[in-house]
Scaffold this motif. Structure first.
Motif, PDB file in Angstrom:
ATOM      1  N   UNK A   1       9.041  -3.123  -4.011  1.00 59.62           N
ATOM      2  CA  UNK A   1      10.219  -2.258  -3.862  1.00 59.62           C
ATOM      3  C   UNK A   1      10.733  -2.307  -2.422  1.00 59.62           C
ATOM      4  N   UNK A   2      11.982  -1.930  -2.244  1.00 59.17           N
ATOM      5  CA  UNK A   2      12.598  -1.874  -0.914  1.00 59.17           C
ATOM      6  C   UNK A   2      11.900  -0.781  -0.108  1.00 59.17           C
ATOM      7  N   UNK A   3      11.165  -1.184   0.922  1.00 58.52           N
ATOM      8  CA  UNK A   3      10.324  -0.257   1.686  1.00 58.52           C
ATOM      9  C   UNK A   3      11.150   0.851   2.345  1.00 58.52           C
TER      10      UNK A   3
ATOM     11  N   UNK B   1       3.243   5.760  -3.211  1.00 59.86           N
ATOM     12  CA  UNK B   1       4.403   6.566  -3.579  1.00 59.86           C
ATOM     13  C   UNK B   1       4.851   6.304  -5.017  1.00 59.86           C
ATOM     14  N   UNK B   2       4.012   5.583  -5.774  1.00 57.82           N
ATOM     15  CA  UNK B   2       4.285   5.362  -7.186  1.00 57.82           C
ATOM     16  C   UNK B   2       5.396   4.369  -7.471  1.00 57.82           C
TER      17      UNK B   2
ATOM     18  N   UNK C   1       0.841  -1.203   0.000  1.00 59.76           N
ATOM     19  CA  UNK C   1       0.000   0.000   0.000  1.00 59.76           C
ATOM     20  C   UNK C   1       0.873   1.249   0.000  1.00 59.76           C
ATOM     21  N   UNK C   2       1.914   1.241   0.817  1.00 61.39           N
ATOM     22  CA  UNK C   2       2.831   2.381   0.885  1.00 61.39           C
ATOM     23  C   UNK C   2       3.534   2.575  -0.459  1.00 61.39           C
TER      24      UNK C   2
ATOM     25  N   UNK D   1      12.126   3.350  -0.424  1.00 63.60           N
ATOM     26  CA  UNK D   1      10.929   4.081  -0.873  1.00 63.60           C
ATOM     27  C   UNK D   1      10.546   5.145   0.143  1.00 63.60           C
ATOM     28  N   UNK D   2      10.506   4.772   1.405  1.00 63.22           N
ATOM     29  CA  UNK D   2      10.137   5.720   2.456  1.00 63.22           C
ATOM     30  C   UNK D   2      11.179   6.840   2.572  1.00 63.22           C
TER      31      UNK D   2
END
Length: 108
Positions: free
Chosen positions: A70-72, A64-65, A59-60, A75-76
Motif C-alpha cells: 500500500x501507499x505508505x 495498520x491492517x 511492517x507498518x 496509510x500513515x
C-alpha cells in the motif's frame, strides 16, 4: 524545516504549537519532520526528523491492517492521530522498527 526531497511533502498532523510533515526522500525513505514552537520540554523551538527505511514499510502497513504494498504515505496519514498521540518514534519502536532520529532545540 528544509526537505531534501523532490517528492510532495504533506502535513501529517497539526496540534497546538506542533506540526509534523511527512514525505518520501529521493532515496525512498519515509521522513517525518516535526517542529514545536510552544515550549516542548522548556524550549522555545524543537525540531526533529525521523527516517524509516523502505524495507520497514511492509511492517507498518501490516500493523495498520493494510496490504504490504500500500501507499505508505496514505496509510500513515489515515492513522496520523493514533500515531502522533503515541509519539511517532515510540510507535515505530513498538513495531520493532529502528528508525533514524535527529533533533534540534533552542532555549531562547
Amino acid at each position: 524545516m528544509s526537505e531534501n526531497s523532490s517528492f510532495e511533502t504533506r502535513v501529517f498532523k497539526e496540534k497546538g504549537t506542533c506540526c509534523v510533515w511527512i514525505s518520501l526522500t529521493e532515496a525512498g525513505e519515509l521522513r517525518l519532520s516535526g517542529q514545536d514552537l510552544g515550549g516542548f520540554m522548556g524550549t522555545s523551538e524543537y525540531e526533529y526528523v525521523i527516517t524509516v527505511q523502505p524495507d520497514d514499510f511492509g511492517t507498518i502497513c501490516t500493523a495498520l491492517g493494510e496490504p504490504v504494498d500500500a501507499d505508505i504515505i496514505e496509510v500513515m496519514c489515515a492513522r496520523a492521530e493514533e500515531i502522533f498521540d503515541r509519539g511517532e518514534r515510540t510507535w515505530l519502536t513498538d513495531l520493532g522498527i529502528d528508525a533514524g532520529f535527529s533533533n534540534w532545540h533552542s532555549f531562547d
